[in-house]
Design a protein around this motif. Structure first.
Motif, mmCIF file in Angstrom:
data_model
loop_
_atom_site.group_PDB
_atom_site.id
_atom_site.type_symbol
_atom_site.label_atom_id
_atom_site.label_comp_id
_atom_site.label_asym_id
_atom_site.label_seq_id
_atom_site.Cartn_x
_atom_site.Cartn_y
_atom_site.Cartn_z
ATOM 1 N N GLY A 34 0.830 -1.215 0.000
ATOM 2 C CA GLY A 34 0.000 0.000 0.000
ATOM 3 C C GLY A 34 0.856 1.253 0.000
ATOM 4 N N ASN A 35 0.471 2.223 0.869
ATOM 5 C CA ASN A 35 1.217 3.484 0.959
ATOM 6 C C ASN A 35 2.616 3.274 1.523
ATOM 7 O OD1 ASN A 35 -0.762 5.100 -0.154
ATOM 8 N ND2 ASN A 35 -1.715 5.548 1.816
ATOM 9 N N GLY A 36 2.782 2.270 2.362
ATOM 10 C CA GLY A 36 4.102 1.959 2.901
ATOM 11 C C GLY A 36 5.074 1.574 1.808
ATOM 12 N N LYS A 37 4.568 0.911 0.784
ATOM 13 C CA LYS A 37 5.414 0.510 -0.350
ATOM 14 C C LYS A 37 5.880 1.745 -1.127
ATOM 15 C CE LYS A 37 5.569 -3.203 -3.569
ATOM 16 N NZ LYS A 37 4.944 -4.461 -3.811
ATOM 17 N N LYS A 38 4.974 2.718 -1.283
ATOM 18 C CA LYS A 38 5.330 3.953 -1.991
ATOM 19 C C LYS A 38 6.400 4.734 -1.221
ATOM 20 C CE LYS A 38 0.757 4.442 -4.034
ATOM 21 N NZ LYS A 38 -0.502 5.173 -4.007
ATOM 22 N N VAL A 39 6.209 4.814 0.086
ATOM 23 C CA VAL A 39 7.172 5.526 0.922
ATOM 24 C C VAL A 39 8.531 4.817 0.886
ATOM 25 C CG1 VAL A 39 7.728 6.197 3.304
ATOM 26 C CG2 VAL A 39 5.418 6.530 2.420
ATOM 27 N N ALA A 40 8.514 3.498 0.969
ATOM 28 C CA ALA A 40 9.760 2.731 0.934
ATOM 29 C C ALA A 40 10.458 2.891 -0.413
ATOM 30 C CB ALA A 40 9.476 1.257 1.217
ATOM 31 N N THR A 41 9.701 2.962 -1.505
ATOM 32 C CA THR A 41 10.280 3.146 -2.838
ATOM 33 C C THR A 41 10.978 4.504 -2.934
ATOM 34 O OG1 THR A 41 8.592 1.742 -3.827
ATOM 35 C CG2 THR A 41 9.779 3.218 -5.321
ATOM 36 N N VAL A 42 10.278 5.541 -2.478
ATOM 37 C CA VAL A 42 10.862 6.889 -2.532
ATOM 38 C C VAL A 42 12.079 6.975 -1.614
ATOM 39 C CG1 VAL A 42 10.445 9.319 -1.983
ATOM 40 C CG2 VAL A 42 8.710 8.004 -3.197
ATOM 41 N N GLY A 43 11.949 6.445 -0.403
ATOM 42 C CA GLY A 43 13.081 6.457 0.532
ATOM 43 C C GLY A 43 14.271 5.687 -0.007
ATOM 44 N N GLY A 44 14.001 4.539 -0.634
ATOM 45 C CA GLY A 44 15.072 3.749 -1.223
ATOM 46 C C GLY A 44 15.754 4.487 -2.358
ATOM 47 N N ALA A 45 14.965 5.196 -3.162
ATOM 48 C CA ALA A 45 15.535 5.950 -4.280
ATOM 49 C C ALA A 45 16.426 7.088 -3.772
ATOM 50 C CB ALA A 45 14.424 6.496 -5.170
ATOM 51 N N VAL A 46 15.967 7.787 -2.741
ATOM 52 C CA VAL A 46 16.760 8.896 -2.192
ATOM 53 C C VAL A 46 18.052 8.363 -1.571
ATOM 54 C CG1 VAL A 46 16.798 10.686 -0.407
ATOM 55 C CG2 VAL A 46 14.774 10.406 -1.847
ATOM 56 N N ALA A 47 17.932 7.340 -0.748
ATOM 57 C CA ALA A 47 19.121 6.768 -0.104
ATOM 58 C C ALA A 47 20.069 6.168 -1.136
ATOM 59 C CB ALA A 47 18.708 5.709 0.911
ATOM 60 N N GLY A 48 19.512 5.468 -2.114
ATOM 61 C CA GLY A 48 20.347 4.872 -3.163
ATOM 62 C C GLY A 48 21.070 5.926 -3.979
ATOM 63 N N GLY A 49 20.391 7.021 -4.276
ATOM 64 C CA GLY A 49 21.029 8.114 -5.012
ATOM 65 C C GLY A 49 22.203 8.706 -4.244
ATOM 66 N N ALA A 50 22.001 8.913 -2.944
ATOM 67 C CA ALA A 50 23.075 9.466 -2.110
ATOM 68 C C ALA A 50 24.262 8.502 -2.039
ATOM 69 C CB ALA A 50 22.542 9.766 -0.714
ATOM 70 N N ILE A 51 23.969 7.227 -1.867
ATOM 71 C CA ILE A 51 25.036 6.227 -1.791
ATOM 72 C C ILE A 51 25.766 6.123 -3.127
ATOM 73 C CG2 ILE A 51 25.500 3.753 -1.515
ATOM 74 C CD1 ILE A 51 23.180 3.771 0.578
ATOM 75 N N GLY A 52 25.022 6.101 -4.230
ATOM 76 C CA GLY A 52 25.636 6.023 -5.558
ATOM 77 C C GLY A 52 26.528 7.213 -5.842
ATOM 78 N N ARG A 53 26.095 8.398 -5.438
ATOM 79 C CA ARG A 53 26.905 9.602 -5.629
ATOM 80 C C ARG A 53 28.205 9.508 -4.840
ATOM 81 N NH1 ARG A 53 26.537 14.932 -7.135
ATOM 82 N NH2 ARG A 53 27.599 16.426 -5.790
ATOM 83 N N LYS A 54 28.114 9.036 -3.613
ATOM 84 C CA LYS A 54 29.297 8.905 -2.760
ATOM 85 C C LYS A 54 30.272 7.866 -3.326
ATOM 86 C CE LYS A 54 31.624 9.505 1.096
ATOM 87 N NZ LYS A 54 32.504 10.635 1.190
ATOM 88 N N VAL A 55 29.733 6.733 -3.764
ATOM 89 C CA VAL A 55 30.583 5.678 -4.323
ATOM 90 C C VAL A 55 31.306 6.178 -5.571
ATOM 91 C CG1 VAL A 55 30.540 3.426 -5.478
ATOM 92 C CG2 VAL A 55 29.293 3.761 -3.336
ATOM 93 N N GLN A 56 30.586 6.855 -6.464
ATOM 94 C CA GLN A 56 31.221 7.365 -7.672
ATOM 95 C C GLN A 56 32.266 8.424 -7.322
ATOM 96 O OE1 GLN A 56 28.671 9.090 -10.648
ATOM 97 N NE2 GLN A 56 30.362 9.425 -12.058
ATOM 98 N N GLY A 57 31.982 9.260 -6.355
ATOM 99 C CA GLY A 57 32.950 10.274 -5.943
ATOM 100 C C GLY A 57 34.226 9.656 -5.408
ATOM 101 N N ASN A 58 34.089 8.614 -4.576
ATOM 102 C CA ASN A 58 35.271 7.932 -4.051
ATOM 103 C C ASN A 58 36.077 7.298 -5.174
ATOM 104 O OD1 ASN A 58 34.547 8.660 -1.467
ATOM 105 N ND2 ASN A 58 33.623 6.696 -0.971
ATOM 106 N N SER A 59 35.383 6.687 -6.133
ATOM 107 C CA SER A 59 36.054 6.055 -7.261
ATOM 108 C C SER A 59 36.809 7.085 -8.097
ATOM 109 C CB SER A 59 35.034 5.323 -8.127
ATOM 110 O OG SER A 59 35.631 4.817 -9.285
ATOM 111 N N GLN A 60 36.167 8.212 -8.377
ATOM 112 C CA GLN A 60 36.819 9.263 -9.161
ATOM 113 C C GLN A 60 38.029 9.820 -8.416
ATOM 114 O OE1 GLN A 60 33.649 12.059 -9.843
ATOM 115 N NE2 GLN A 60 33.100 11.136 -11.793
ATOM 116 N N GLU A 61 37.900 9.957 -7.112
ATOM 117 C CA GLU A 61 39.007 10.494 -6.329
ATOM 118 C C GLU A 61 40.202 9.558 -6.353
ATOM 119 O OE1 GLU A 61 39.590 11.685 -1.737
ATOM 120 O OE2 GLU A 61 37.789 12.447 -2.708
ATOM 121 N N ASN A 62 39.952 8.260 -6.278
ATOM 122 C CA ASN A 62 41.042 7.288 -6.280
ATOM 123 C C ASN A 62 41.719 7.176 -7.641
ATOM 124 O OD1 ASN A 62 40.602 6.697 -3.597
ATOM 125 N ND2 ASN A 62 39.257 4.971 -4.038
#
Length: 119
Positions: free
Chosen positions: A76-104
């Motif tokens: 239900g609505n919990g699934k929508k919230v989890a999807t949005v939260g997962g997308a936001v958290a995943g985006g932040a993690i992906g940005r950090k991982v790519q930044g670390n890779s570029q720095e190295n």
């Protein structure tokens, strides 16, 4: 001849932006101004070879993966919230991982950068 206040303000703003856009080079180091400011230069390490300096790819891939994982949680609505939260958290993690890779992997050079310092 009557000048409109709008034209006067636009002219003043363009003069101010031109003054703010002033750049200084190593030849200006130590230069002093009447307001007490001076030009100081320092060496700065700069990364030059990054193809994606804004880390768009890492953010996008992380958001998609995070959204897909979040969509597997709840109902239900919990699934929508989890999807949005997962997308936001995943985006932040992906940005950090790519930044670390570029720095190295990045080639770095040292540039001399100068700026006007007010004290």
């Amino acid at each position: 001849m009557k000048t409109s206040p709008i034209l006067l303000s636009l002219g003043l703003m363009s003069l101010m932006s031109a003054a703010a856009a002033q750049t200084y080079g190593p030849q200006d180091e130590g230069r002093r101004f009447s307001d007490g400011s001076k030009v100081e230069c320092r060496n700065v390490e700069v990364q030059k070879n990054s193809r994606d300096p804004n880390r768009v790819a890492g953010t996008a891939i992380g958001a998609v993966v995070g959204g897909l994982l979040g969509n597997q949680v709840g109902s239900g609505n919990g699934k929508k919230v989890a999807t949005v939260g997962g997308a936001v958290a995943g985006g932040a993690i992906g940005r950090k991982v790519q930044g670390n890779s570029q720095e190295n992997k990045g080639d770095r050079i040292v540039e001399r950068r100068c700026e006007r310092v007010y004290r």
